[in-house]
Motif scaffolding. Structure first.
Motif, PDB file in Angstrom:
ATOM      1  N   GLU A 285       0.819  -1.210   0.000  1.00 57.34           N
ATOM      2  CA  GLU A 285       0.000   0.000   0.000  1.00 57.34           C
ATOM      3  C   GLU A 285       0.855   1.264   0.000  1.00 57.34           C
ATOM      4  O   GLU A 285       0.487   2.266  -0.621  1.00 57.34           O
ATOM      5  CB  GLU A 285      -0.930   0.006   1.212  1.00 57.34           C
ATOM      6  N   LEU A 286       1.978   1.217   0.708  1.00 64.89           N
ATOM      7  CA  LEU A 286       2.845   2.397   0.735  1.00 64.89           C
ATOM      8  C   LEU A 286       3.449   2.656  -0.640  1.00 64.89           C
ATOM      9  O   LEU A 286       3.469   3.803  -1.112  1.00 64.89           O
ATOM     10  CB  LEU A 286       3.935   2.206   1.782  1.00 64.89           C
ATOM     11  N   TRP A 287       3.937   1.616  -1.289  1.00 62.70           N
ATOM     12  CA  TRP A 287       4.498   1.799  -2.631  1.00 62.70           C
ATOM     13  C   TRP A 287       3.413   2.207  -3.619  1.00 62.70           C
ATOM     14  O   TRP A 287       3.663   3.031  -4.514  1.00 62.70           O
ATOM     15  CB  TRP A 287       5.183   0.511  -3.087  1.00 62.70           C
ATOM     16  N   MET A 288       2.213   1.669  -3.451  1.00 61.78           N
ATOM     17  CA  MET A 288       1.116   2.032  -4.335  1.00 61.78           C
ATOM     18  C   MET A 288       0.729   3.495  -4.149  1.00 61.78           C
ATOM     19  O   MET A 288       0.405   4.198  -5.120  1.00 61.78           O
ATOM     20  CB  MET A 288      -0.089   1.126  -4.059  1.00 61.78           C
ATOM     21  N   THR A 289       0.762   3.984  -2.908  1.00 60.45           N
ATOM     22  CA  THR A 289       0.486   5.402  -2.652  1.00 60.45           C
ATOM     23  C   THR A 289       1.509   6.289  -3.350  1.00 60.45           C
ATOM     24  O   THR A 289       1.160   7.311  -3.955  1.00 60.45           O
ATOM     25  CB  THR A 289       0.508   5.669  -1.136  1.00 60.45           C
ATOM     26  N   LEU A 290       2.762   5.891  -3.298  1.00 63.86           N
ATOM     27  CA  LEU A 290       3.815   6.666  -3.958  1.00 63.86           C
ATOM     28  C   LEU A 290       3.639   6.652  -5.473  1.00 63.86           C
ATOM     29  O   LEU A 290       3.775   7.705  -6.133  1.00 63.86           O
ATOM     30  CB  LEU A 290       5.181   6.093  -3.566  1.00 63.86           C
ATOM     31  N   PHE A 291       3.314   5.495  -6.042  1.00 63.77           N
ATOM     32  CA  PHE A 291       3.156   5.402  -7.494  1.00 63.77           C
ATOM     33  C   PHE A 291       1.930   6.175  -7.974  1.00 63.77           C
ATOM     34  O   PHE A 291       1.925   6.699  -9.096  1.00 63.77           O
ATOM     35  CB  PHE A 291       3.040   3.933  -7.913  1.00 63.77           C
TER      36      PHE A 291
ATOM     37  N   LEU B  70       2.382   6.722 -12.315  1.00 59.96           N
ATOM     38  CA  LEU B  70       3.165   5.773 -13.090  1.00 59.96           C
ATOM     39  C   LEU B  70       2.273   5.098 -14.135  1.00 59.96           C
ATOM     40  O   LEU B  70       1.205   4.568 -13.815  1.00 59.96           O
ATOM     41  CB  LEU B  70       3.774   4.730 -12.147  1.00 59.96           C
ATOM     42  N   ARG B  71       2.700   5.092 -15.393  1.00 63.14           N
ATOM     43  CA  ARG B  71       1.906   4.538 -16.483  1.00 63.14           C
ATOM     44  C   ARG B  71       2.602   3.393 -17.215  1.00 63.14           C
ATOM     45  O   ARG B  71       1.944   2.525 -17.784  1.00 63.14           O
ATOM     46  CB  ARG B  71       1.582   5.641 -17.511  1.00 63.14           C
TER      47      ARG B  71
ATOM     48  N   PRO C  41       1.056  -0.370 -11.761  1.00 66.49           N
ATOM     49  CA  PRO C  41       1.519   0.031 -10.422  1.00 66.49           C
ATOM     50  C   PRO C  41       1.275  -1.023  -9.352  1.00 66.49           C
ATOM     51  O   PRO C  41       2.092  -1.176  -8.441  1.00 66.49           O
ATOM     52  CB  PRO C  41       0.725   1.312 -10.143  1.00 66.49           C
ATOM     53  N   VAL C  42       0.181  -1.758  -9.438  1.00 69.18           N
ATOM     54  CA  VAL C  42      -0.111  -2.774  -8.417  1.00 69.18           C
ATOM     55  C   VAL C  42       0.936  -3.878  -8.464  1.00 69.18           C
ATOM     56  O   VAL C  42       1.460  -4.319  -7.433  1.00 69.18           O
ATOM     57  CB  VAL C  42      -1.526  -3.348  -8.613  1.00 69.18           C
ATOM     58  N   LEU C  43       1.250  -4.322  -9.671  1.00 66.76           N
ATOM     59  CA  LEU C  43       2.262  -5.375  -9.813  1.00 66.76           C
ATOM     60  C   LEU C  43       3.621  -4.900  -9.318  1.00 66.76           C
ATOM     61  O   LEU C  43       4.335  -5.631  -8.616  1.00 66.76           O
ATOM     62  CB  LEU C  43       2.338  -5.801 -11.286  1.00 66.76           C
ATOM     63  N   LEU C  44       3.987  -3.668  -9.667  1.00 68.17           N
ATOM     64  CA  LEU C  44       5.282  -3.142  -9.231  1.00 68.17           C
ATOM     65  C   LEU C  44       5.329  -2.959  -7.717  1.00 68.17           C
ATOM     66  O   LEU C  44       6.371  -3.195  -7.092  1.00 68.17           O
ATOM     67  CB  LEU C  44       5.545  -1.810  -9.938  1.00 68.17           C
ATOM     68  N   ALA C  45       4.194  -2.550  -7.121  1.00 70.47           N
ATOM     69  CA  ALA C  45       4.146  -2.389  -5.667  1.00 70.47           C
ATOM     70  C   ALA C  45       4.338  -3.729  -4.965  1.00 70.47           C
ATOM     71  O   ALA C  45       5.044  -3.820  -3.948  1.00 70.47           O
ATOM     72  CB  ALA C  45       2.822  -1.753  -5.258  1.00 70.47           C
ATOM     73  N   LEU C  46       3.720  -4.772  -5.482  1.00 69.33           N
ATOM     74  CA  LEU C  46       3.882  -6.100  -4.884  1.00 69.33           C
ATOM     75  C   LEU C  46       5.316  -6.592  -5.018  1.00 69.33           C
ATOM     76  O   LEU C  46       5.858  -7.216  -4.093  1.00 69.33           O
ATOM     77  CB  LEU C  46       2.912  -7.079  -5.549  1.00 69.33           C
ATOM     78  N   ILE C  47       5.927  -6.317  -6.162  1.00 70.26           N
ATOM     79  CA  ILE C  47       7.317  -6.758  -6.369  1.00 70.26           C
ATOM     80  C   ILE C  47       8.253  -6.020  -5.419  1.00 70.26           C
ATOM     81  O   ILE C  47       9.130  -6.631  -4.779  1.00 70.26           O
ATOM     82  CB  ILE C  47       7.727  -6.539  -7.841  1.00 70.26           C
TER      83      ILE C  47
END
Length: 637
Positions: free
Chosen positions: A506-512, A517-518, A522-528
């Motif tokens: 959630e923190l990385w998703m908030t930043l993205f 980010l296009r 973003p969800v996949l990158l946040a999980l990674i």
């Protein structure tokens, strides 16, 4: 007319009955129409169970390993098993060694009741005074340890000193486990707990004082406070079921009361926590009813602590009680106004002002009518510390010279940076704080927000438990920036919050979402990133700091202090003690300068010159101590 009115009244009543019946039937239809929650598939339930089982196993294992590490390090550092009893007791450095002496007195007493009576009517600690040592020095840990030692039959298996330090090391293991669970609850992955433990152990010089002195009150109390924070974190979560909520409530109640009994300054720390919850409630960020349930826990713990701590007046005049009572009164006076309107915003400001005013007023009134002497020196010290007052008091000036009461040094920040803790903590704190402010402004402007926050929303600042921790860590950090000794309250928080952030998608998703980010989903990158970043941090910490920890365990150190051993052995001679310590008491009472005449005979100026023979080398130690203190005071000024 009366006959005509009768049927009309009956018709109206029938219509009302029919309308109410229609409403009830409509409610029943809605209830029936609402789909029942489907049971999760068996493989999903198995995954959840495996995740919880592995996380709990990792948490318990981390706590046990840390306790064993402390025991092994303590043995290597002091060569503890090869020492005599007196030399072992000397390793309890500082003035906290007196706590262990009370533990020994309890074991020497013919019965538990007799031991408690001697401690509550103690005339050995303070000259010419009889005090309640249990109340004034918070000796409940020693009472519990002595009861457990005798009740479990450990006197036939283990020595008292090993039993005593074993309990403290075990509590430190619980401390680490509680931090593990808190980070796990916030991030949703037990990987955050592992990273929290790693950072805590690597930075243990700044996270705990267990290596300096074992019997310190904070070493007994802070593990319970960590358990209370873990329970509060789970209690504030929005998606918690009824059984989990009850368990967190009971654990929070028990740990709050125990924490208050273990440490005389615990209510000040709970006061900061209450301020954090008050701000959480003031921002209209849900969970208002839960916050007021926590206030009730404070009231109950203060009342029960007052009764069981021999009517401790310090709890009645504590700011915690004044704040909680003010919050309860403000809630009773609060009006039901539609949220989002201008009137509701004005009422929030008035409510905030009312709580602050009532808190100060109630605290002043309580101090006027309740006789109290405890902890008054703390307020005087803070006044002198911040330049609000000047004093010639010896104790205040001596406290100002203490290193632990100064502002933190650059070495402290350098150590946290070298372990990569401080940079990630600052990053996590900034993202959570900005997201929290974004949510607050949206609510102030009357914008509707989703009750259930999903990963795609990228709104980590909308979770009540996150907001509470952000406010709490800012308050603790502000105090730690002024007084270095308070870093032992803040740095464990830093470990937990930083580990939660880097492991939270959630923190990385908030930043993205802020960066828009296009290119990559973003969800996949946040999980990674929530898996890759903590893994890289863990491997780097393992490579750099694990060899150092193993070296510390393998290195055999030696605690050598023959002067103190000789002094303690000499004090055991009863024929000399009365004359020597009478002279010490005269020196302390007079506060005048000591003049050294020779190695065997010294003169003390008290009104007129009096020569004291037979003082021996002890006077050299006393004179040097007084000279050093006097020199430090003049140097400070």
């Amino acid at each position: 007319m009366a006959e005509e009115e009768g049927p009309t009244v009956e018709l109206r009543q029938r219509r009302k009955l029919k309308s109410s019946e229609n409403k009830e039937s409509a409610k029943e239809e809605k209830i029936c129409d609402t789909p029942m929650p489907e049971r999760a598939p068996k493989h999903v339930l198995f995954q959840r169970f495996a995740k919880i089982f592995i996380g709990c196993l990792a948490a318990v294992t981390s706590g046990m390993m840390y306790a064993l590490y402390l025991s092994a390090y303590h043995e290597r550092k002091f060569w503890f098993s090869n020492r005599q009893e007196l030399e072992r007791e000397i390793t309890f450095q500082g003035d906290s060694a007196i706590y262990y002496s009370y533990y020994k007195d309890m074991l020497k007493a013919p019965s538990f009741e007799r031991g408690v009576y001697e401690l509550t009517h103690n005339n050995k600690t303070v000259s010419l005074k009889t005090i309640n040592a249990v109340q004034q020095m918070s000796l409940y840990p020693e009472l519990i340890a002595s009861v457990l030692y005798q009740a479990t039959g450990s006197n036939e298996i283990i020595e008292p000193v090993y039993f005593y330090i074993g309990i403290v090391f075990g509590l430190q293991g619980i401390y680490v486990t509680a931090l593990f669970v808190t980070s796990w609850l916030m991030s949703g992955t037990w990987l955050a707990g592992m990273l929290t433990v790693a950072w805590f152990i690597i930075n243990r010089v700044d996270t705990t004082r267990i290596e300096y002195s074992i019997p310190l009150r904070e070493n007994w109390a802070l593990p319970y406070f960590a358990c209370q924070i873990a329970a509060l974190t789970g209690y504030l979560k929005s998606n918690l079921n009824t059984y989990g909520e009850r368990f967190c409530y009971l654990l929070m109640s028990a740990s709050t009361y125990t924490f208050m009994m273990m440490w005389e300054y615990s209510h000040y720390l709970l006061f900061l926590q209450a301020i954090s919850l008050f701000l959480l409630d003031s921002f209209s960020l849900e969970q208002s009813e839960k916050v007021h349930e926590v206030y009730k826990i404070y009231i109950f713990s203060l009342f029960l602590g007052y009764l069981l701590q021999f009517e401790n007046s310090a709890l009645l005049v504590s700011p915690l009680l004044s704040l909680v009572v003010a919050l309860m009164l403000a809630k009773c006076l609060q009006l039901n106004v539609k949220k989002g309107t201008f009137i509701a915003k004005i009422m929030k400001v008035i409510n905030f002002y009312l709580v602050c005013t009532l808190t100060v007023t109630l605290n002043i009134i309580m101090k006027m009518f309740v006789p109290h002497k405890e902890n008054g020196h703390m307020l005087k010290f803070l006044e002198v510390k911040f330049g609000l007052n000047m004093t010639k008091n010896f104790t205040m000036n001596w406290l100002l010279c203490q290193e632990s009461l100064q502002a933190p040094s650059q070495d402290f920040f350098l150590r946290l940076t070298q372990s990569s803790l401080l940079p990630f903590y600052v990053l996590v704190l900034i993202i959570c704080f900005l997201s929290m402010m974004q949510v607050i402004f949206r609510r102030i402007n009357g914008k509707s927000l989703k009750e259930t926050i999903t990963l795609e929303d990228g709104r980590i600042g909308g979770r009540p438990e996150i907001i509470y921790h952000v406010i709490h860590t800012i308050l603790l950090g502000s105090l730690a920036m002024v007084i270095e000794g308070l870093k032992y309250l803040w740095t464990p928080y830093v470990c937990m919050l930083a580990a939660f952030g880097v492991c939270s998608p959630e923190l990385w998703m908030t930043l993205f979402k802020w960066l828009r980010l296009r290119t990559v989903h973003p969800v996949l990158l946040a999980l990674i990133l929530s898996m890759a970043v903590p893994t890289i941090i863990g491997l780097s910490l393992w490579k750099e700091f694990f060899p150092r920890l193993m070296t510390e365990l393998m290195e055999l150190q030696e605690f050598y202090d023959p002067d103190t051993v000789e002094l303690m052995t000499w004090i055991k001679f009863p024929s000399l003690v009365s004359g020597i310590f009478l002279g010490l008491w005269i020196i302390v009472q007079s506060g005048e300068v000591l003049h050294v005449l020779s190695a065997d005979r010294y003169m003390v100026k008290v009104g007129k010159k009096q020569e004291m023979d037979g003082l021996g080398k002890i006077w050299v130690v006393v004179v040097n101590i007084f000279r050093r203190i006097n020199l430090r005071i003049h140097t400070h000024h």
